[in-house]
Design a protein around this motif. Sequence first.
Motif, PDB file in Angstrom:
ATOM      1  N   ALA A 198      23.771   5.662 -10.454  1.00  0.00           N
ATOM      2  CA  ALA A 198      22.663   5.006 -11.121  1.00  0.00           C
ATOM      3  C   ALA A 198      21.301   5.563 -10.687  1.00  0.00           C
ATOM      4  CB  ALA A 198      22.708   3.506 -10.853  1.00  0.00           C
ATOM      5  N   ASP A 199      21.098   5.795  -9.402  1.00  0.00           N
ATOM      6  CA  ASP A 199      19.780   6.190  -8.929  1.00  0.00           C
ATOM      7  C   ASP A 199      19.906   6.806  -7.542  1.00  0.00           C
ATOM      8  OD1 ASP A 199      17.104   6.494  -8.373  1.00  0.00           O
ATOM      9  OD2 ASP A 199      16.564   4.439  -8.838  1.00  0.00           O
ATOM     10  N   GLN A 200      19.288   7.940  -7.327  1.00  0.00           N
ATOM     11  CA  GLN A 200      19.349   8.631  -6.048  1.00  0.00           C
ATOM     12  C   GLN A 200      18.214   8.211  -5.116  1.00  0.00           C
ATOM     13  OE1 GLN A 200      21.805  10.661  -4.961  1.00  0.00           O
ATOM     14  NE2 GLN A 200      22.877  10.146  -6.833  1.00  0.00           N
ATOM     15  N   ARG A 201      17.306   7.353  -5.543  1.00  0.00           N
ATOM     16  CA  ARG A 201      16.190   6.920  -4.698  1.00  0.00           C
ATOM     17  C   ARG A 201      16.681   5.980  -3.622  1.00  0.00           C
ATOM     18  NH1 ARG A 201      10.638   6.340  -7.770  1.00  0.00           N
ATOM     19  NH2 ARG A 201      10.710   8.311  -8.841  1.00  0.00           N
ATOM     20  N   ALA A 202      15.986   5.992  -2.515  1.00  0.00           N
ATOM     21  CA  ALA A 202      16.346   5.141  -1.387  1.00  0.00           C
ATOM     22  C   ALA A 202      15.728   3.756  -1.538  1.00  0.00           C
ATOM     23  CB  ALA A 202      15.855   5.769  -0.086  1.00  0.00           C
ATOM     24  N   THR A 203      16.438   2.777  -1.055  1.00  0.00           N
ATOM     25  CA  THR A 203      15.919   1.416  -0.980  1.00  0.00           C
ATOM     26  C   THR A 203      15.602   1.125   0.474  1.00  0.00           C
ATOM     27  OG1 THR A 203      17.253   0.712  -2.860  1.00  0.00           O
ATOM     28  CG2 THR A 203      16.450  -1.014  -1.380  1.00  0.00           C
ATOM     29  N   THR A 204      14.426   0.600   0.728  1.00  0.00           N
ATOM     30  CA  THR A 204      13.999   0.277   2.085  1.00  0.00           C
ATOM     31  C   THR A 204      13.878  -1.232   2.202  1.00  0.00           C
ATOM     32  OG1 THR A 204      12.753   2.339   2.204  1.00  0.00           O
ATOM     33  CG2 THR A 204      12.193   0.631   3.802  1.00  0.00           C
ATOM     34  N   THR A 205      14.452  -1.785   3.254  1.00  0.00           N
ATOM     35  CA  THR A 205      14.297  -3.215   3.500  1.00  0.00           C
ATOM     36  C   THR A 205      13.583  -3.423   4.826  1.00  0.00           C
ATOM     37  OG1 THR A 205      16.472  -3.374   4.548  1.00  0.00           O
ATOM     38  CG2 THR A 205      16.371  -3.823   2.190  1.00  0.00           C
ATOM     39  N   MET A 206      12.755  -4.457   4.890  1.00  0.00           N
ATOM     40  CA  MET A 206      11.998  -4.800   6.091  1.00  0.00           C
ATOM     41  C   MET A 206      11.981  -6.310   6.206  1.00  0.00           C
ATOM     42  SD  MET A 206       8.827  -2.233   5.382  1.00  0.00           S
ATOM     43  CE  MET A 206       9.196  -1.919   3.672  1.00  0.00           C
ATOM     44  N   SER A 207      11.741  -6.802   7.401  1.00  0.00           N
ATOM     45  CA  SER A 207      11.623  -8.253   7.549  1.00  0.00           C
ATOM     46  C   SER A 207      10.596  -8.571   8.624  1.00  0.00           C
ATOM     47  CB  SER A 207      12.974  -8.872   7.895  1.00  0.00           C
ATOM     48  OG  SER A 207      13.455  -8.364   9.123  1.00  0.00           O
ATOM     49  N   GLY A 208      10.035  -9.754   8.489  1.00  0.00           N
ATOM     50  CA  GLY A 208       9.051 -10.219   9.445  1.00  0.00           C
ATOM     51  C   GLY A 208       9.073 -11.727   9.489  1.00  0.00           C
ATOM     52  N   GLY A 209       8.330 -12.266  10.414  1.00  0.00           N
ATOM     53  CA  GLY A 209       8.259 -13.717  10.566  1.00  0.00           C
ATOM     54  C   GLY A 209       6.992 -14.269   9.951  1.00  0.00           C
ATOM     55  N   GLY A 210       6.382 -15.230  10.645  1.00  0.00           N
ATOM     56  CA  GLY A 210       5.181 -15.887  10.152  1.00  0.00           C
ATOM     57  C   GLY A 210       3.976 -14.960  10.111  1.00  0.00           C
ATOM     58  N   ILE A 211       2.992 -15.334   9.329  1.00  0.00           N
ATOM     59  CA  ILE A 211       1.767 -14.545   9.198  1.00  0.00           C
ATOM     60  C   ILE A 211       0.854 -14.822  10.392  1.00  0.00           C
ATOM     61  CG2 ILE A 211      -0.315 -14.194   7.818  1.00  0.00           C
ATOM     62  CD1 ILE A 211       1.363 -14.842   5.348  1.00  0.00           C
ATOM     63  N   VAL A 212       0.441 -13.743  11.074  1.00  0.00           N
ATOM     64  CA  VAL A 212      -0.454 -13.871  12.223  1.00  0.00           C
ATOM     65  C   VAL A 212      -1.878 -13.418  11.901  1.00  0.00           C
ATOM     66  CG1 VAL A 212       1.375 -13.719  13.942  1.00  0.00           C
ATOM     67  CG2 VAL A 212       0.256 -11.625  13.156  1.00  0.00           C
ATOM     68  N   ALA A 213      -2.054 -12.733  10.770  1.00  0.00           N
ATOM     69  CA  ALA A 213      -3.394 -12.301  10.374  1.00  0.00           C
ATOM     70  C   ALA A 213      -3.428 -12.097   8.869  1.00  0.00           C
ATOM     71  CB  ALA A 213      -3.780 -11.012  11.082  1.00  0.00           C
ATOM     72  N   HIS A 214      -4.594 -12.355   8.313  1.00  0.00           N
ATOM     73  CA  HIS A 214      -4.824 -12.190   6.880  1.00  0.00           C
ATOM     74  C   HIS A 214      -6.191 -11.536   6.730  1.00  0.00           C
ATOM     75  CE1 HIS A 214      -4.416 -13.229   2.625  1.00  0.00           C
ATOM     76  NE2 HIS A 214      -5.675 -13.631   2.650  1.00  0.00           N
ATOM     77  N   ARG A 215      -6.246 -10.391   6.069  1.00  0.00           N
ATOM     78  CA  ARG A 215      -7.508  -9.678   5.869  1.00  0.00           C
ATOM     79  C   ARG A 215      -7.716  -9.470   4.369  1.00  0.00           C
ATOM     80  NH1 ARG A 215      -7.261 -10.534  10.678  1.00  0.00           N
ATOM     81  NH2 ARG A 215      -7.482  -9.094  12.400  1.00  0.00           N
ATOM     82  N   VAL A 216      -8.989  -9.557   3.920  1.00  0.00           N
ATOM     83  CA  VAL A 216      -9.304  -9.434   2.496  1.00  0.00           C
ATOM     84  C   VAL A 216     -10.559  -8.587   2.320  1.00  0.00           C
ATOM     85  CG1 VAL A 216     -10.002 -10.691   0.415  1.00  0.00           C
ATOM     86  CG2 VAL A 216      -8.291 -11.687   1.944  1.00  0.00           C
ATOM     87  N   ALA A 217     -10.541  -7.724   1.305  1.00  0.00           N
ATOM     88  CA  ALA A 217     -11.731  -7.014   0.839  1.00  0.00           C
ATOM     89  C   ALA A 217     -11.752  -7.158  -0.679  1.00  0.00           C
ATOM     90  CB  ALA A 217     -11.679  -5.540   1.229  1.00  0.00           C
ATOM     91  N   THR A 218     -12.928  -7.380  -1.247  1.00  0.00           N
ATOM     92  CA  THR A 218     -13.040  -7.569  -2.693  1.00  0.00           C
ATOM     93  C   THR A 218     -14.385  -7.046  -3.181  1.00  0.00           C
ATOM     94  OG1 THR A 218     -12.816  -9.201  -4.462  1.00  0.00           O
ATOM     95  CG2 THR A 218     -13.914  -9.936  -2.451  1.00  0.00           C
TER      96      THR A 218
END
Length: 187
Positions: A36-56
């Motif tokens: 079906a597809d030769q591209r790789a699938t990457t999986t990652m995991s993390g816990g709770g959010i410790v920082a949130h940054r925004v630019a607009t």
Amino acid sequence: MNLKHLARRTITLATVAAAALVGGAAGGIALADQQADQRATTTMSGGGIVAHRVATSDQIYDTTAPNIWQTLPGSTLSYAVPSNTTRLVTAEFTAEANGRDGTGGCAVRVVTRKAGSTTLTELHPRSGVDFIWALEQDGSAAHAMSRSLTVASGTRSFIVQVQASTADTLVCRLDDWHFQIDVHTSS
């Protein structure tokens, strides 16, 4: 079909099914994935959010530089990952965008750079110019993307970049954009 032949056929199908299950548990079922597809699938995991940054910004940004990644002014967000830890960083970018006065497409990506280094690493999925953000014939429209990467300790900058993926006279325009990163604890 006699009973003996039917029994042999049932045993053969059961053997194939068992082999597929064992292959799936041990290393993934490769038949369908490889075809079906030769591209790789990457999986990652993390816990709770410790920082949130925004630019607009509501300022219009245009680039006509063909095949050269340009940093979107004001889009750099930084975070210092503590020593001996890793963090999952998820990034979201939204903007009104269009391509004007040419052919081809406008590509957008999110990259990171560790302090003191000039090496840029693209967040996943690493699509480069294959992720066309806007085409000339699309007109202005809202667009969105999400990216992620697990990073090691050190101060990192996260940056939005755009390029006109053509040698023509295409103008890539971004307006009313919002860029944010969420930093998650290690899981």
